[in-house]
Motif scaffolding. Structure first.
Motif, mmCIF file in Angstrom:
data_model
loop_
_atom_site.group_PDB
_atom_site.id
_atom_site.type_symbol
_atom_site.label_atom_id
_atom_site.label_comp_id
_atom_site.label_asym_id
_atom_site.label_seq_id
_atom_site.Cartn_x
_atom_site.Cartn_y
_atom_site.Cartn_z
ATOM 1 N N LEU A 117 0.803 -1.211 0.000
ATOM 2 C CA LEU A 117 0.000 0.000 0.000
ATOM 3 C C LEU A 117 0.846 1.277 0.000
ATOM 4 C CD1 LEU A 117 -2.973 0.771 0.177
ATOM 5 C CD2 LEU A 117 -2.753 0.765 2.641
ATOM 6 N N PHE A 118 1.942 1.266 0.721
ATOM 7 C CA PHE A 118 2.748 2.484 0.810
ATOM 8 C C PHE A 118 3.372 2.841 -0.544
ATOM 9 C CE2 PHE A 118 6.404 5.125 1.813
ATOM 10 C CZ PHE A 118 5.862 5.991 2.749
ATOM 11 N N TRP A 125 -2.997 1.155 -6.318
ATOM 12 C CA TRP A 125 -3.094 1.628 -4.926
ATOM 13 C C TRP A 125 -4.558 1.635 -4.473
ATOM 14 C CZ3 TRP A 125 -5.894 5.974 -3.457
ATOM 15 C CH2 TRP A 125 -5.872 6.240 -2.088
ATOM 16 N N ILE A 183 1.755 -6.151 16.572
ATOM 17 C CA ILE A 183 1.608 -6.296 15.125
ATOM 18 C C ILE A 183 1.843 -7.756 14.718
ATOM 19 C CG2 ILE A 183 3.907 -5.684 14.238
ATOM 20 C CD1 ILE A 183 0.798 -3.981 13.029
ATOM 21 N N VAL A 319 4.188 -4.437 5.008
ATOM 22 C CA VAL A 319 4.166 -2.982 5.226
ATOM 23 C C VAL A 319 3.480 -2.639 6.554
ATOM 24 C CG1 VAL A 319 2.021 -2.200 4.073
ATOM 25 C CG2 VAL A 319 4.071 -0.821 3.942
ATOM 26 N N PHE A 320 2.515 -3.453 6.965
ATOM 27 C CA PHE A 320 1.876 -3.164 8.255
ATOM 28 C C PHE A 320 2.814 -3.486 9.408
ATOM 29 C CE2 PHE A 320 -2.283 -3.769 5.854
ATOM 30 C CZ PHE A 320 -2.339 -2.415 5.585
ATOM 31 N N THR A 328 4.858 3.743 16.124
ATOM 32 C CA THR A 328 4.071 3.762 17.360
ATOM 33 C C THR A 328 4.997 3.691 18.578
ATOM 34 O OG1 THR A 328 2.440 2.575 16.057
ATOM 35 C CG2 THR A 328 1.967 2.799 18.388
ATOM 36 N N ASN A 391 5.690 12.279 4.221
ATOM 37 C CA ASN A 391 4.809 13.304 3.673
ATOM 38 C C ASN A 391 5.402 13.875 2.389
ATOM 39 O OD1 ASN A 391 2.772 13.182 5.605
ATOM 40 N ND2 ASN A 391 3.962 14.429 7.036
ATOM 41 N N ARG A 393 5.276 13.435 -2.209
ATOM 42 C CA ARG A 393 4.573 12.893 -3.378
ATOM 43 C C ARG A 393 5.416 13.097 -4.622
ATOM 44 N NH1 ARG A 393 1.894 11.473 0.241
ATOM 45 N NH2 ARG A 393 -0.338 11.715 0.614
ATOM 46 N N PHE A 454 0.090 12.312 10.442
ATOM 47 C CA PHE A 454 -0.350 11.097 9.751
ATOM 48 C C PHE A 454 -0.585 11.391 8.262
ATOM 49 C CE2 PHE A 454 -1.583 10.264 14.172
ATOM 50 C CZ PHE A 454 -1.062 8.993 14.354
ATOM 51 N N GLY A 455 -0.018 12.453 7.771
ATOM 52 C CA GLY A 455 -0.228 12.833 6.376
ATOM 53 C C GLY A 455 -1.612 13.426 6.197
ATOM 54 N N LEU A 456 -2.069 13.451 4.962
ATOM 55 C CA LEU A 456 -3.354 14.101 4.658
ATOM 56 C C LEU A 456 -3.890 13.577 3.334
ATOM 57 C CD1 LEU A 456 -4.587 16.370 6.402
ATOM 58 C CD2 LEU A 456 -3.754 18.007 4.711
ATOM 59 N N CYS A 461 -2.260 8.111 6.575
ATOM 60 C CA CYS A 461 -1.896 6.852 7.228
ATOM 61 C C CYS A 461 -3.123 5.984 7.511
ATOM 62 C CB CYS A 461 -1.188 7.163 8.542
ATOM 63 S SG CYS A 461 -0.804 5.686 9.479
ATOM 64 N N GLY A 463 -3.059 3.311 9.300
ATOM 65 C CA GLY A 463 -2.954 2.703 10.631
ATOM 66 C C GLY A 463 -3.191 3.682 11.772
ATOM 67 N N LEU A 466 -5.403 2.571 14.672
ATOM 68 C CA LEU A 466 -4.778 1.476 15.420
ATOM 69 C C LEU A 466 -3.684 2.055 16.332
ATOM 70 C CD1 LEU A 466 -4.149 -1.507 16.034
ATOM 71 C CD2 LEU A 466 -2.692 -1.542 14.007
ATOM 72 N N ALA A 467 -2.897 3.002 15.781
ATOM 73 C CA ALA A 467 -1.820 3.610 16.573
ATOM 74 C C ALA A 467 -2.398 4.321 17.800
ATOM 75 C CB ALA A 467 -1.033 4.592 15.713
HETATM 76 C C1 HEM Z 1 2.149 7.034 15.578
HETATM 77 C C2 HEM Z 1 2.101 6.150 14.617
HETATM 78 C C3 HEM Z 1 2.170 6.437 13.130
HETATM 79 C C4 HEM Z 1 2.559 7.570 12.462
HETATM 80 C C5 HEM Z 1 3.071 8.887 13.055
HETATM 81 C C6 HEM Z 1 2.400 7.308 11.043
HETATM 82 C C7 HEM Z 1 2.676 8.223 10.038
HETATM 83 C C8 HEM Z 1 2.414 8.019 8.697
HETATM 84 C C9 HEM Z 1 2.580 9.012 7.661
HETATM 85 C C10 HEM Z 1 3.081 10.446 7.873
HETATM 86 C C11 HEM Z 1 2.217 8.451 6.495
HETATM 87 C C12 HEM Z 1 2.202 9.133 5.123
HETATM 88 C C13 HEM Z 1 0.820 9.709 4.883
HETATM 89 C C14 HEM Z 1 0.692 10.502 3.609
HETATM 90 O O1 HEM Z 1 1.502 10.323 2.702
HETATM 91 O O2 HEM Z 1 -0.251 11.332 3.486
HETATM 92 C C15 HEM Z 1 1.812 7.093 6.765
HETATM 93 C C16 HEM Z 1 1.356 6.200 5.814
HETATM 94 C C17 HEM Z 1 1.110 4.870 6.087
HETATM 95 N N1 HEM Z 1 1.118 4.261 7.326
HETATM 96 FE FE1 HEM Z 1 1.440 5.152 9.091
HETATM 97 N N2 HEM Z 1 1.940 6.027 10.883
HETATM 98 C C18 HEM Z 1 1.770 5.454 12.125
HETATM 99 C C19 HEM Z 1 1.293 4.194 12.408
HETATM 100 C C20 HEM Z 1 0.989 3.242 11.465
HETATM 101 C C21 HEM Z 1 0.515 1.907 11.748
HETATM 102 C C22 HEM Z 1 0.206 1.359 13.152
HETATM 103 C C23 HEM Z 1 0.378 1.265 10.529
HETATM 104 C C24 HEM Z 1 -0.096 -0.130 10.221
HETATM 105 C C25 HEM Z 1 -0.311 -1.087 11.033
HETATM 106 C C26 HEM Z 1 0.756 2.216 9.488
HETATM 107 C C27 HEM Z 1 0.749 1.954 8.141
HETATM 108 C C28 HEM Z 1 0.855 2.929 7.149
HETATM 109 C C29 HEM Z 1 0.658 2.656 5.731
HETATM 110 C C30 HEM Z 1 0.333 1.304 5.097
HETATM 111 C C31 HEM Z 1 0.788 3.880 5.065
HETATM 112 C C32 HEM Z 1 0.633 4.136 3.567
HETATM 113 C C33 HEM Z 1 -0.827 4.550 3.281
HETATM 114 C C34 HEM Z 1 -1.112 4.773 1.802
HETATM 115 O O3 HEM Z 1 -0.229 5.197 1.059
HETATM 116 O O4 HEM Z 1 -2.272 4.531 1.402
HETATM 117 N N3 HEM Z 1 1.110 3.407 10.099
HETATM 118 N N4 HEM Z 1 1.940 6.854 8.120
#
Ligand code: HEM
Length: 517
Positions: A117-118, A125, A183, A319-320, A328, A391, A393, A454-456, A461, A463, A466-467
Motif C-alpha cells: 500500500l505504501f 493503490w 503487530i 508494510v503493516f 508507534t 509526507n 509525493r 499522519f499525512g493528509l 496513514c 494505521g 490502530l496507533a
Molecule cells: C504514531 C504512529 C504512526 C505515524 C506517526 C504514522 C505516520 C504516517 C505518515 C506520515 C504516512 C504518510 C501519509 C501521507 O503520505 O499522506 C503514513 C502512511 C502509512 N502508514 Fe502510518 N503512521 C503510524 C502508524 C501506522 C501503523 C500502526 C500502521 C499499520 C499497522 C501504518 C501503516 C501505514 C501505511 C500502510 C501507510 C501508507 C498509506 C497509503 O499510502 O495509502 N502506520 N503513516
C-alpha cells in the motif's frame, strides 16, 4: 584501443554532463536551495544519522524560505512548508500527485508482484486501499482490542520485573517489544506473546537503521543499478544483508503456510472460522469497487482479480509490520519523555485515567472518553512528527504549485517540522508542549495542511486509529500504576538520531509506583 577509450570518454563526459545538468536544475529555474556537491547534490547532508533529515530540512527552510529546491543524484525535489501548498499537493491536486517519492531501490510500483500500500500508485493503490481499509475500521479495531490489551498487560509484567528495586529502564526498547508483539499477533499469525524473545526484533529495528543508508543513497545516485542491486538483494541475501528481505521471507512463509492450511481444510470440508489476523482478513478480502486496473506507466487497461494474490497479501502484511512497529514505539517514547518532563501534564492525565478507567479491563468505548489523553498524543506528534519523510509525493502530471511549474517526475516534500512549529499557525508558544491547545477541537486545523503527523488526503496513514488505540491503552495501563520520572541517565534534551525516521538515542526513565493506586 583508442576507439574504445574515446567511446568510454564520451560516455563518461555525457553521463557527467547529465548529472551536472540535473544538479543545476533549480538554480537554472531561479529557485533557491542547497546545492551540496555535483552528482551527490544534497544527499550527504540528508543521510547524516547524527543530524536527522527533518532537522536538516528545517535548517534549510530557515535559510532559503518556504519553497526551495534540492537534488540528490538524478532526483529533483521541491521542499514546501506552507500549509496551503501542503493542502494543495496532498488533497486538492491529488490527481496530479498520486505517487510517492520512492527510491528506485524499492522497485517499480507498477510491476512489483509484492507491491504494498505504501508504494503502490494509481488504480493499483486504490484497489489495495479499498481492500485494506475495513481491516482498520472501528469494528475490526474493537475485535483487536483484546489482543492489544493482553500485550499491554504482558509489558507491564516485564516492567514490574525489570524495575524491581527502583532500577531505571530504557523505554524505547520496551515500547519496541510491545509494538512488535501487537503487530505480530494481529497481522502475522503469531499465536501468543513473544515479548523479549522475538527473533524478528533485530531485523525490524535494522530496517530503519544505519546499514541501509548506503543502499538508499545508491538508489538516488545511480538509479539504473538499483534493479541489479535489488535482484542481488533478493537472490543472494547474505551478500547485501538487507533486513527487509529477511522479514519478507518470514512473512511469505507465514502467508503460504496459512494459504496451504486453508486449501487443506477446504478439501476435507472444514468451514473457515473467524479471521485470526490480517493474513486471514486479506485472504478473505474482496473489493467490489475496483476490478479494472489502468496501468499508468504503459497507459493500458487490464482486468485484475478482485481478490488479493498471496504475493500481495505478503506485501501488505510486510508494510503493516514495518509501518506499525517503529512509528508507534517512537511516539510512545516521545510522549513518555514529555510527560516525565512536564509533571503537571502527567498529573492531569493520571486524573483523567483514574476517573475514566476504574475497572481492570479498559473497554473499547472507554478509549473515546480519554479526551485529554488524545490531546497529549497529538501534541507529542506535533512536536515530534516522526514519519515526516513520508509526507511526500511524486508529480505524475505536469502542474503548477505556488506559482512554480512542476514537471512530471519531480518530487514534493513537506517540511513537516517547520509547519508543526510555525508560530503563525500555532502561536508564539509553538515550541512549547501544551496539550491544552487541542482542547477546543481540531477540525479547523486538520483541514488546512497544518497538522500532518499522519499525512493528509486519500493517502493519509491507514494505521492511524490502530496507533491511537495502542498508545491510549498502553499509556492508560502504565499511568494507572506508575508515575514516569526522569533519572540520571535521561538525556535532557533528547539527542535525536536516524536517517529514515527520527528517534531519541535513548529514553531512560524511572517508573515510580503510585502510592495512591
Ligand atoms: C504514531 C504512529 C504512526 C505515524 C506517526 C504514522 C505516520 C504516517 C505518515 C506520515 C504516512 C504518510 C501519509 C501521507 O503520505 O499522506 C503514513 C502512511 C502509512 N502508514 Fe502510518 N503512521 C503510524 C502508524 C501506522 C501503523 C500502526 C500502521 C499499520 C499497522 C501504518 C501503516 C501505514 C501505511 C500502510 C501507510 C501508507 C498509506 C497509503 O499510502 O495509502 N502506520 N503513516
Amino acid at each position: 584501443m583508442i576507439t574504445i577509450s574515446l567511446a568510454f570518454l564520451t560516455l563518461f563526459v555525457g553521463v557527467f554532463s547529465y548529472y551536472l545538468w540535473t544538479w543545476t536544475y533549480w538554480k537554472r529555474r531561479g529557485i533557491p536551495g542547497p546545492m551540496g556537491y555535483p552528482i551527490f547534490g544534497s544527499s550527504l547532508e540528508l543521510f547524516d544519522s547524527e543530524n536527522p533529515p527533518p532537522a536538516q530540512l528545517e535548517t534549510w527552510t530557515k535559510k532559503y524560505g518556504k519553497v526551495y529546491g534540492m537534488t540528490q543524484g538524478l532526483s529533483k525535489t521541491l521542499v514546501i512548508s506552507n500549509a496551503d501548498l501542503v493542502q494543495e499537493v496532498l488533497v486538492n491536486q491529488y490527481d496530479n500527485f498520486y505517487g510517492r517519492n520512492l527510491n528506485p531501490i524499492q522497485g517499480n510500483p507498477n510491476q512489483e508482484k509484492r507491491v504494498h500500500l505504501f508504494a503502490a500508485q494509481g488504480h493499483r493503490w486504490k484497489r489495495l486501499r479499498t481492500i485494506s481499509s475495513p481491516t482498520f475500521s472501528n469494528n475490526s479495531l474493537r475485535k483487536l482490542k483484546t489482543t492489544v490489551e493482553d500485550s499491554c498487560v504482558e509489558l507491564l509484567r516485564h516492567m514490574e520485573e525489570q524495575t524491581a528495586g527502583g532500577k531505571p529502564i530504557e523505554l524505547l526498547n520496551f515500547y519496541q517489544e510491545f509494538t512488535l508483539d501487537v503487530i505480530g499477533r494481529i497481522a502475522l499469525g503469531q499465536t501468543d506473546t513473544q515479548m523479549f524473545k522475538n527473533p524478528m526484533l533485530p531485523y525490524v529495528r535494522a530496517v530503519f537503521g544505519e546499514p541501509r543508508k548506503v543502499l538508499f543513497m545508491s538508489g538516488f545516485l545511480v538509479p539504473w543499478i538499483a534493479p541489479i542491486l535489488r535482484k542481488i538483494m533478493f537472490s543472494f541475501p547474505s551478500i547485501l544483508k538487507n533486513p527487509a528481505v529477511h522479514i519478507i521471507r518470514q512473512t511469505a512463509d507465514a502467508v503460504e503456510k496459512r494459504f496451504a492450511q486453508r486449501v487443506a481444510d477446504e478439501r476435507v470440508g472444514i468451514e473457515p472460522g473467524e479471521p485470526q489476523d490480517f493474513i486471514d482478513l486479506f485472504l478473505d478480502a474482496k473489493s467490489d469497487d475496483v476490478d479494472i486496473q489502468r496501468n499508468e506507466e504503459f497507459s493500458k487497461t487490464e482486468k485484475v482479480t478482485k481478490q488479493l494474490t498471496t504475493d500481495e497479501v505478503v506485501g501488505q502484511c510486510f508494510v503493516f509490520l514495518v509501518g506499525g512497529f517503529d512509528t508507534t514505539a517512537l511516539s510512545l517514547s516521545f510522549s513518555s519523555y514529555l510527560l516525565a518532563t512536564h509533571p503537571d501534564v502527567q498529573k492531569k492525565l493520571q486524573e483523567e485515567v483514574d476517573r475514566e478507567c476504574e475497572d481492570p479491563e479498559i473497554t473499547f468505548d472507554k478509549l473515546s472518553k480519554l479526551k485529554y489523553m488524545e490531546c497529549v498524543i497529538k501534541e507529542t506528534l506535533r512536536l515530534y512528527p516522526l514519519a515526516a519523510l513520508a509526507n511526500a509525493r511524486r508529480c505524475m502530471r505536469p502542474t503548477t504549485i505556488g506559482g512554480v511549474e512542476i514537471e512530471k517526475g519531480v518530487d514534493i516534500l513537506c517540511d513537516t517540522w517547520t509547519i508543526h512549529k510555525d508560530p503563525k499557525i500555532w502561536g508564539v508558544d509553538a515550541e512549547e508542549f501544551k496539550p491544552e491547545r487541542w482542547e477546543s477541537g481540531d477540525d479547523h486545523i486538520l483541514s488546512k495542511g497544518s497538522f500532518i503527523s499522519f499525512g493528509l488526503g486519500p493517502r493519509q496513514c491507514i494505521g492511524m486509529r490502530l496507533a491511537y488505540m495502542e498508545e491510549k491503552l498502553l499509556l492508560c495501563h502504565i499511568l494507572r500504576k506508575y508515575t514516569l520520572k526522569t533519572c540520571k541517565k535521561t538525556q535532557i534534551p533528547m539527542k535525536l538520531v536516524g536517517v529514515r525516521t527520527t528517534q531519541p538515542e535513548s529514553v531512560w526513565m524511572n517508573l515510580e509506583p503510585r502510592e495512591d493506586n
